[in-house]
Design a protein around this motif. Structure first.
Motif, PDB file in Angstrom:
ATOM      1  N   ALA A 106      -0.193  -0.093   0.936  1.00  0.00           N
ATOM      2  CA  ALA A 106      -1.287   0.745   1.433  1.00  0.00           C
ATOM      3  C   ALA A 106      -0.806   2.172   1.674  1.00  0.00           C
ATOM      4  N   LEU A 107       0.384   2.316   2.243  1.00  0.00           N
ATOM      5  CA  LEU A 107       0.932   3.664   2.470  1.00  0.00           C
ATOM      6  C   LEU A 107       1.225   4.368   1.158  1.00  0.00           C
ATOM      7  N   GLU A 131       2.352  -5.655   2.047  1.00  0.00           N
ATOM      8  CA  GLU A 131       0.954  -5.251   2.165  1.00  0.00           C
ATOM      9  C   GLU A 131       0.830  -3.881   2.831  1.00  0.00           C
ATOM     10  N   GLU A 132       1.579  -3.661   3.912  1.00  0.00           N
ATOM     11  CA  GLU A 132       1.522  -2.372   4.601  1.00  0.00           C
ATOM     12  C   GLU A 132       2.121  -1.262   3.733  1.00  0.00           C
ATOM     13  N   ALA A 133       3.241  -1.553   3.067  1.00  0.00           N
ATOM     14  CA  ALA A 133       3.907  -0.539   2.247  1.00  0.00           C
ATOM     15  C   ALA A 133       3.036  -0.122   1.064  1.00  0.00           C
ATOM     16  N   GLY A 187       7.860   2.593   7.971  1.00  0.00           N
ATOM     17  CA  GLY A 187       7.012   1.929   8.949  1.00  0.00           C
ATOM     18  C   GLY A 187       7.797   1.417  10.140  1.00  0.00           C
ATOM     19  N   ALA A 199       4.068  -9.562   4.549  1.00  0.00           N
ATOM     20  CA  ALA A 199       3.406  -8.681   5.510  1.00  0.00           C
ATOM     21  C   ALA A 199       3.830  -7.233   5.324  1.00  0.00           C
ATOM     22  N   VAL A 200       5.142  -7.006   5.139  1.00  0.00           N
ATOM     23  CA  VAL A 200       5.642  -5.641   4.950  1.00  0.00           C
ATOM     24  C   VAL A 200       5.147  -5.062   3.628  1.00  0.00           C
ATOM     25  N   TRP A 244       9.156  -2.779  10.677  1.00  0.00           N
ATOM     26  CA  TRP A 244       9.470  -3.477   9.430  1.00  0.00           C
ATOM     27  C   TRP A 244      10.864  -4.078   9.525  1.00  0.00           C
TER      28      TRP A 244
END
Length: 591
Positions: A357-358, A353-355, A372, A350-351, A375
Motif C-alpha cells: 500500500a505504501l 500488505e502494508e508495504a 513502517g 501482514a507486513v 514491522w
C-alpha cells in the motif's frame, strides 16, 4: 528454435505488456551449428559456447573447480587454520543468521570435526545484535578462550569490530562474498572474491555464495594439512560429502547458478539424496518432501525453514540442525523450524500488505523504498523480494524502531547493482551502516534520512533501472502444442539445469488454446484449464496473479477467443500424480 523474427508468434505486447523474444536471440550463435539436442539448445541460449557444451551438460567439480590459491589471503587463511588443527586451538565460527551463514558455519564446523577439532559456533541474534560481528562479541569470545575466529558470510565491512578483536589478541579470518570497500578491515586474512584488489581470475568467482568460498577454504586447508603430512596414518576427510550444504546455501542465497555454482548444486543434490546429513534429512521430512530433493526445494522448502530460525526464532537453530549427529535432536529442531516458518508466513503477509500500500502511493520512484513502525525485521528481506517481483524494480523495506535507526533490507533486479549503491550511500553519510552484493543489500538508516536516501538511490540507479525495464521481455526457449506439455517434456527441460538465479528456467509457449475454465484457488492463485484445436487439454496455474492484469484478463476471456500461454513446465507435486502442468508467467491473444 532459431528465427529471424524478433518476437515469438509475433507477440510484441502480451497481456502483461511485454514482448516475447527467443532467449539468446540469434546474435553470436554459430551459423553453422544448429543443435538438434534440446539440452544443447538450452545451454547455448544461456551463453554456453559450442566448445563448452560437454563441460556444461553435466557440471562437475573437476570441470569447474579453480585452484583455491588464486584467491587473495587463501593460503594464509588455510595455513592459520592448519595451525589451529595441529595445536588443538579453541576455534569459533561466527556466522550470519541466514541460510548462507548457517551452511557456511556448518560446513567448517563439520570439516574441523572430521579433523579432530571441536569448533564452536556463534550466531548473533538478529534483533539484539544485528548483522555481522560486533566488537563486544569478539572481545567476549577472546575472553572465553577463543584463539581464532572465522567469520562466514559477514565481516567484509566490520572495521571497528575487527580492530577491537585484534587489540584483544584474537586472530580473525573473514570468509565473505559481500561487496568490499576500497580499504579492508584489519583481519588476519580476508578471503572474498569481491575484494577490489582481487586478481581477475579470482574475481570472476564473485558470484559465489559465502558457503562456496568456505568450501574453497576447506579444500585449501586439506591441501595444506596433506603437505604437512597430517594424514599419515589417518584418513583424509572427503570434502565432497559436504556439498549438500554448499548446494543449499548457494540456492537459498540466490547466488547465480553459473560456472562453479552449477557444479556445486548439481553434485550437492546427489549428496543430499544419500541423506547423510541427518539434520537435512529431518528438515526434508518436516517439509513433507516425499521424493528426492530438487533444486527448487532448496529455495522454497528447506531454505525458508532454516531462515525462520534467524528471522523469528533462535538464530542458532539452523547451525545446530546442520551439525547435530543426534537423530532425536535433529527431528526436534526441524519440527521447531517448521513451526517458526508458519509463524513467519503470517507475519510476512501482514507486513507485505502494508508495504504494498505504501509503495503504491509513491508514484514513479525508481526504487521502492518503504518504511513502517512495528514491522518485524526478520521478514523485511522477504517482503522486499515480493515488492521487487510485483513492481519490477528494486525495493527496500525498512523496519523503524521507536527509538534509534531503522533496519532495512533490499532486493534488486537484473542489471542494477544495489549493493554498490548502498555502499555509496553509506560513504556519502546517508546511512549508519550498509553493504551487500548486486542483488541484495542490508542497511541501517535514521528515520529522518529515509527521504534523502530515496532521492539518492533514484538519482544513482534511475538510468540503470530504466534500461533494465525498457529491455524487459519474456524470453522463450521452446514452443509446443497444448498436448506437448507432458512429464516427458518436463524431464527433458530439467536436464539443462539446475536452474535458478543467473541460469533461468526454460519458458515454454503452448497454444493456441481456448479457455475451458478459469477460477481463483488458494491465496490469490489463478487456475486455468485450456484446450487445443484437437481437444487435448492443458492445466495451468498462475501463482499470486489472480488480482493482477493476467488474472483479470483470463477470468474475463470469452471461450471462443484463442490464446498463447507462456510459462514453466512443472510436475504436479501437489496432487502427487506426476502429471505435467504449466506454471503461467504470461499470456497473449492469438487472434
Amino acid at each position: 528454435m532459431l528465427t529471424v523474427s524478433p518476437h515469438v508468434y509475433g507477440v510484441s505486447r502480451s497481456i502483461l505488456g511485454q514482448p516475447w523474444r527467443w532467449r539468446g536471440g540469434t546474435e553470436g550463435l554459430d551459423p553453422g551449428f544448429a543443435p538438434d539436442d534440446l539440452v544443447d539448445q538450452l545451454l547455448m541460449a544461456r551463453g554456453v559456447a559450442r566448445d563448452e557444451l560437454d563441460r556444461h551438460r553435466a557440471p562437475t567439480l573437476r570441470g569447474f573447480m579453480p585452484d583455491p590459491s588464486l584467491f587473495a589471503d587463501m593460503d594464509k587463511a588455510a595455513s592459520r587454520l592448519a595451525d589451529a588443527v595441529e595445536r588443538g586451538e579453541r576455534v569459533i565460527v561466527f556466522g550470519d543468521y541466514d541460510v548462507d551463514g548457517a551452511t557456511s558455519a556448518a560446513l567448517l564446523i563439520r570439516l574441523l570435526a572430521m579433523l579432530g577439532l571441536d569448533a564452536g559456533a556463534y550466531i548473533p541474534d538478529r534483533l539484539m545484535e544485528g548483522y555481522g560481528p560486533s566488537g563486544e562479541a569478539l572481545v567476549r569470545l577472546a575472553g572465553d578462550g577463543a584463539q581464532l575466529v572465522v567469520t562466514v558470510d559477514c565481516g567484509a565491512q566490520a572495521f571497528e569490530a575487527l580492530a577491537m578483536a585484534k587489540e584483544a589478541g584474537l586472530d580473525v579470518i573473514v570468509v565473505d562474498h559481500h561487496k568490499c570497500a576500497s580499504t579492508l578491515p584489519d583481519a588476519f586474512a580476508i578471503v572474498n572474491p569481491n575484494r577490489l584488489d582481487e586478481a581477475a581470475e579470482a574475481a570472476a568467482h564473485g558470484h559465489l555464495a559465502a558457503v562456496g568460498v568456505a568450501f574453497l577454504l576447506g579444500a585449501a586447508l586439506l591441501r595444506e594439512l596433506r603437505a604437512r603430512g597430517f594424514f599419515a596414518g589417518r584418513e583424509e576427510p572427503k570434502l565432497i560429502e559436504l556439498l549438500d550444504l554448499v548446494a543449499l546455501g548457494t540456492v537459498a542465497d540466490v547466488a547465480q547458478l553459473r560456472g562453479l555454482n552449477r557444479a556445486f548444486v548439481t553434485q550437492g543434490l546427489k549428496v543430499m539424496a544419500g541423506r547423510r546429513n541427518i539434520g537435512l534429512a529431518a528438515l526434508a521430512d518436516a517439509a513433507r518432501l516425499t521424493r528426492a530433493v530438487e533444486c527448487r526445494d532448496l529455495g522454497f522448502a528447506l531454505g525458508p525453514r532454516i531462515n525462520a530460525g534467524g528471522r523469528v526464532g533462535k538464530s542458532d537453530l539452523g547451525v545446530r540442525l546442520l551439525t547435530t549427529e543426534d537423530p532425536a535432536e535433529a527431528q526436534a529442531i526441524a519440527a521447531e523450524l517448521d513451526r517458526l516458518n508458519e509463524e513467519r508466513r503470517a507475519i510476512e503477509a501482514a507486513v507485505t500488505e502494508e508495504a504494498e500500500a505504501l509503495a503504491a502511493a509513491q508514484g514513479n520512484r525508481a526504487v521502492a523504498l518503504v518504511a513502517g513502525q512495528g514491522w518485524h525485521p526478520g521478514v523485511i528481506g522477504i517482503v522486499a523480494g515480493r515488492l521487487k517481483e510485483k513492481l519490477h524494480k528494486p525495493a527496500i523495506v525498512v523496519a523503524l524502531e521507536p527509538e534509534g535507526p531503522g533496519k532495512g533490507s533490499g532486493r534488486s533486479i537484473s542489471g542494477v547493482d544495489l549493493g554498490a549503491a548502498v555502499l555509496a550511500a553509506k560513504d556519502s553519510g546517508l546511512l549508519v551502516a550498509g553493504g551487500g552484493h548486486a542483488m541484495a543489500a542490508g542497511l541501517t538508516v535514521a528515520g529522518d534520512r529515509i527521504e534523502a536516501l530515496a532521492d539518492f538511490l533514484d538519482d544513482r540507479l534511475g538510468a540503470a533501472i530504466a534500461a533494465s525495464r525498457d529491455g524487459r521481455a519474456l524470453l522463450i526457449d521452446a514452443v509446443v502444442a497444448p498436448g506437448g506439455v507432458t512429464a516427458h517434456l518436463c524431464d527433458a527441460l530439467d536436464a539443462g539445469g539446475p536452474y535458478g538465479a543467473g541460469w533461468p528456467g526454460p519458458a515454454v509457449v503452448a497454444g493456441p488454446v481456448n479457455l475451458v475454465k478459469a477460477d481463483i484457488v488458494g491465496s490469490g492463485h489463478l487456475r486455468v484449464i485450456a484446450a487445443g484445436a484437437d481437444g487435448r487439454r492443458i492445466k495451468a496455474i498462475a501463482f499470486r496473479m489472480a488480482d493482477g492484469p493476467l488474472g483479470e484478463a483470463l477470468l474475463a476471456a470469452p471461450p471462443h477467443r484463442k490464446l498463447w500461454l507462456a510459462g514453466r513446465v512443472k510436475r504436479d507435486d501437489y496432487h502427487g500424480n506426476g502429471a505435467a502442468e504449466l506454471h503461467l508467467e504470461d499470456a497473449a491473444w492469438a487472434d
